[in-house]
Design a protein around this motif. Structure first.
Motif, PDB file in Angstrom:
ATOM      1  N   GLU A 280       0.822  -1.203   0.000  1.00  0.00           N
ATOM      2  CA  GLU A 280       0.000   0.000   0.000  1.00  0.00           C
ATOM      3  C   GLU A 280       0.856   1.252   0.000  1.00  0.00           C
ATOM      4  OE1 GLU A 280      -3.393   2.135   2.788  1.00  0.00           O
ATOM      5  OE2 GLU A 280      -2.824   0.069   3.125  1.00  0.00           O
ATOM      6  N   GLN A 281       1.971   1.230   0.737  1.00  0.00           N
ATOM      7  CA  GLN A 281       2.831   2.396   0.763  1.00  0.00           C
ATOM      8  C   GLN A 281       3.348   2.722  -0.634  1.00  0.00           C
ATOM      9  OE1 GLN A 281       2.944  -0.130   2.948  1.00  0.00           O
ATOM     10  NE2 GLN A 281       4.012   0.420   4.828  1.00  0.00           N
ATOM     11  N   LYS A 316      -0.107   7.592   7.366  1.00  0.00           N
ATOM     12  CA  LYS A 316      -1.403   7.741   8.026  1.00  0.00           C
ATOM     13  C   LYS A 316      -2.152   8.970   7.511  1.00  0.00           C
ATOM     14  CE  LYS A 316       0.217   5.480  12.225  1.00  0.00           C
ATOM     15  NZ  LYS A 316       0.574   5.644  13.648  1.00  0.00           N
ATOM     16  N   GLU A 390      -2.914  -1.572  16.643  1.00  0.00           N
ATOM     17  CA  GLU A 390      -2.109  -0.954  15.590  1.00  0.00           C
ATOM     18  C   GLU A 390      -0.913  -1.855  15.352  1.00  0.00           C
ATOM     19  OE1 GLU A 390       0.679   2.884  15.466  1.00  0.00           O
ATOM     20  OE2 GLU A 390      -1.458   3.384  15.568  1.00  0.00           O
ATOM     21  N   ILE A 395       1.376  -1.850   7.374  1.00  0.00           N
ATOM     22  CA  ILE A 395       0.171  -1.031   7.414  1.00  0.00           C
ATOM     23  C   ILE A 395      -1.073  -1.843   7.118  1.00  0.00           C
ATOM     24  CG2 ILE A 395      -1.051   0.928   6.371  1.00  0.00           C
ATOM     25  CD1 ILE A 395       1.233   1.748   8.114  1.00  0.00           C
ATOM     26  N   ASN A 396      -1.050  -2.600   6.032  1.00  0.00           N
ATOM     27  CA  ASN A 396      -2.258  -3.285   5.580  1.00  0.00           C
ATOM     28  C   ASN A 396      -2.141  -4.782   5.801  1.00  0.00           C
ATOM     29  OD1 ASN A 396      -4.636  -3.989   4.362  1.00  0.00           O
ATOM     30  ND2 ASN A 396      -4.230  -2.982   2.422  1.00  0.00           N
ATOM     31  N   GLN A 397      -1.630  -5.507   4.829  1.00  0.00           N
ATOM     32  CA  GLN A 397      -1.530  -6.959   4.934  1.00  0.00           C
ATOM     33  C   GLN A 397      -0.072  -7.361   5.094  1.00  0.00           C
ATOM     34  OE1 GLN A 397      -4.386  -9.890   3.058  1.00  0.00           O
ATOM     35  NE2 GLN A 397      -2.766  -9.970   1.554  1.00  0.00           N
ATOM     36  N   THR A 420      -7.852  -3.010  12.960  1.00  0.00           N
ATOM     37  CA  THR A 420      -6.543  -2.371  12.914  1.00  0.00           C
ATOM     38  C   THR A 420      -6.646  -0.968  12.326  1.00  0.00           C
ATOM     39  OG1 THR A 420      -5.863  -3.015  10.673  1.00  0.00           O
ATOM     40  CG2 THR A 420      -5.607  -4.673  12.427  1.00  0.00           C
ATOM     41  N   GLN A 421      -5.486  -0.337  12.191  1.00  0.00           N
ATOM     42  CA  GLN A 421      -5.443   1.009  11.616  1.00  0.00           C
ATOM     43  C   GLN A 421      -5.931   1.025  10.170  1.00  0.00           C
ATOM     44  OE1 GLN A 421      -2.727  -0.718  12.463  1.00  0.00           O
ATOM     45  NE2 GLN A 421      -1.529  -0.971  10.597  1.00  0.00           N
ATOM     46  N   SER A 422      -5.975  -0.127   9.521  1.00  0.00           N
ATOM     47  CA  SER A 422      -6.457  -0.191   8.138  1.00  0.00           C
ATOM     48  C   SER A 422      -7.975  -0.272   8.059  1.00  0.00           C
ATOM     49  CB  SER A 422      -5.858  -1.412   7.435  1.00  0.00           C
ATOM     50  OG  SER A 422      -4.463  -1.289   7.317  1.00  0.00           O
ATOM     51  N   ASP A 423      -8.638  -0.466   9.190  1.00  0.00           N
ATOM     52  CA  ASP A 423     -10.094  -0.629   9.221  1.00  0.00           C
ATOM     53  C   ASP A 423     -10.775   0.650   9.693  1.00  0.00           C
ATOM     54  OD1 ASP A 423      -9.868  -3.356   8.569  1.00  0.00           O
ATOM     55  OD2 ASP A 423      -9.495  -3.863  10.678  1.00  0.00           O
TER      56      ASP A 423
END
Length: 515
Positions: A280-281, A316, A390, A395-397, A420-423
């Motif tokens: 994702e980054q 973020k 977190e 970040i994601n998977q 998590t922070q991705s949700d």
């Protein structure tokens, strides 16, 4: 409240009773279950976490431990076939999108589960809706337990960078009503959208360009297999080759036109291929046009200064988007689940295996499930609130480079997972509500048997892999000639034989299931 407590106690007693029964039958001495599943592969801290998992499991199923084998998703299908050919003892195995479920059932790879569940894990039937569990039935017999998750199909959506919405005063509500009123996406939609592209380019905000809008082709259709679909609504079950529809032709024509006008980045094909496996980054680096999860981005990629700031803040503060779904109604996917757990025919201890599958789906033992998915608190994640964490290293998977982290949708009931922070906030409740309020597809329960046409489908898929993205990208100078070549090669690959076989199966299913 008193009634609820009594019911809860009764369920716990039932669950505990089943556990004691399976312990007395199956866990005398030491019993090790082999569990193979798809994921990022074994990571640096995998053994540490799995050792802790087994210590906790021993309190629930005394004498039982698990030998985990995490196989990379890209290797799973081939490894599975090799393991079955060698009759390798496996007690629990993941199955899903990369493994032909019907073919494996026909080959006898999986044990039927109804009797095992009735005797050793009856509570499984109350964990998820019957319609979800029944998606794993072939000829009336259950062969897998779905990893309960979002059951709705992805809805294609147009995503505008929020600052573009504000700068150009885009009527997003009006556009949403217009798009959702369309049964399918026809050529006039692309003309409507182009008005915004003209404005963006004139105003100096085109930057890299928009993403090709290939997901829009699917609106109004349900996929059966390969290029064959049926209409989403109505009483007509005639198979439709999506590549021959007016919607598909309008799409490739419009994308080719947009590419020539400079609305789509010139290196879209090489950029897409080079970035398929990135995280994702990486998709925010200003050099990539993201094309996943049904999103069609009307982009405003970050500048170098913005990108540096995003990196400093661990991504973020990504560029916000306004999302416009193309359809108001959500649908529950038809056919088998894309992810489930089975008990292979080579299992040495199916009774203990079904108990463990039940535990991984039970809210009572969600701490054990979360340990397996997220690892150890303070080492692999930080607790934010009771049900929110977190992750510390991704970040994601999680990938193979992360110290630890598995894919929650491969291991059990995702509604027992931490958010998590991705949700989004209250993500689990949000998805559960979507599942409840979405419509069943009108072909829900139809699972095509592709074995009689597996060679033809393999050849058709190879042809599609060769032609689909070049046509979808718009980056072909003579798209019409390539399109005709694509159709010709699909025909040579056996498209008509596939269509006839699938249509016969669907007609039979409709006659037996539609009253």
């Amino acid at each position: 409240m008193v009634s609820a407590i009594l019911v809860s106690c009764a369920l716990c007693a039932l669950f505990a009773g089943c556990a004691q029964k399976s312990t007395s039958l199956e866990t005398k001495g030491k019993n090790e279950l082999k569990w193979v599943f798809c994921g990022p592969g074994e990571q640096k801290d995998s053994r540490m976490v799995w050792t802790e998992f087994n210590e906790q499991l021993d309190k629930i199923m005394p004498g039982v431990s698990v030998d985990f084998e995490c196989i990379r998703a890209t290797e799973y299908a081939d490894r599975w076939q090799l393991m079955m050919s060698a009759n390798e003892p496996i007690d629990i195995a993941w199955t899903g999108y990369s493994v032909p479920f019907v073919d494996e059932v026909k080959k006898g790879a999986y044990m039927p589960l109804d009797e095992l569940i009735d005797k050793y894990a009856p509570e499984l039937r109350s964990v998820m809706p019957e319609t979800v569990l029944n998606r794993e039935r072939i000829n009336g017999k259950l062969y897998a337990v779905p990893n309960y998750q979002m059951e709705i199909s992805w809805s294609p959506r147009y995503s505008f960078a929020l600052d573009l919405v504000e700068k150009y005063n885009i009527d997003v509500e009006g556009l949403e009503k217009y798009l959702q009123a369309k049964e399918t996406i026809t050529e006039d939609v692309y003309h409507e959208i182009e008005k915004y592209l003209i404005a963006f380019k004139k105003g100096g905000d085109m930057r890299l360009g928009v993403c090709p809008m290939f997901q829009t082709i699917n609106k109004g259709f349900f996929k059966i297999a390969s290029v064959f679909n049926v209409k989403a609504t109505g009483d007509d079950y005639t198979l439709i080759d999506i590549t021959t529809t007016p919607e598909y032709k309008a799409y490739i024509k419009s994308m080719a036109d947009w590419y020539q006008k400079g609305y789509i980045r010139k290196d879209i094909l090489t950029a897409y291929t080079a970035n398929l496996a990135k995280t994702e980054q990486d998709t925010t680096d200003g050099g990539y046009c993201f094309m996943g999860n049904g999103d069609v981005l009307f982009d405003r990629r970050p500048s170098k200064e913005e990108l540096d700031d995003m990196k400093a803040n661990n991504y973020k503060n990504k560029v916000p988007y306004y999302h416009i779904p193309l359809q108001s109604q959500r649908y529950i996917d038809s056919g088998v689940s894309s992810t489930a757990n089975t008990i292979p025919r080579t299992s040495k201890n199916p009774k203990a295996a079904i108990r463990l599958i039940s535990i991984m789906n039970s809210a009572e033992y969600k701490d054990l499930y979360n340990l397996l998915i997220w690892g150890i608190e303070g080492t692999h994640y930080k607790k934010i609130r009771e049900n929110r964490i977190e992750t510390l290293d991704y970040i994601n998977q999680p990938t193979s480079d992360a110290p630890y982290g598995l894919w929650k949708w491969a291991m059990g009931n995702t509604f027992n997972s931490y958010e998590t922070q991705s949700d989004r906030e209250n993500y689990n409740d949000y998805i559960l509500e979507l599942n409840k309020t979405s419509m069943q597809q009108r072909i829900a329960g139809f699972i095509p048997d592709t074995d009689p046409i597996k060679n033809e489908i393999t050849q058709m898929n190879a042809v599609t892999e060769q032609y689909y993205m070049p046509l979808a990208s718009g980056a072909l100078a003579d798209y019409e000639a390539t399109y005709q070549e694509y159709l010709s090669k699909l025909k040579i690959a056996g498209a008509e034989k596939v269509r006839e076989e699938l249509q016969n199966q669907l007609d039979k299913w409709v006659a037996e299931n539609k009253r």
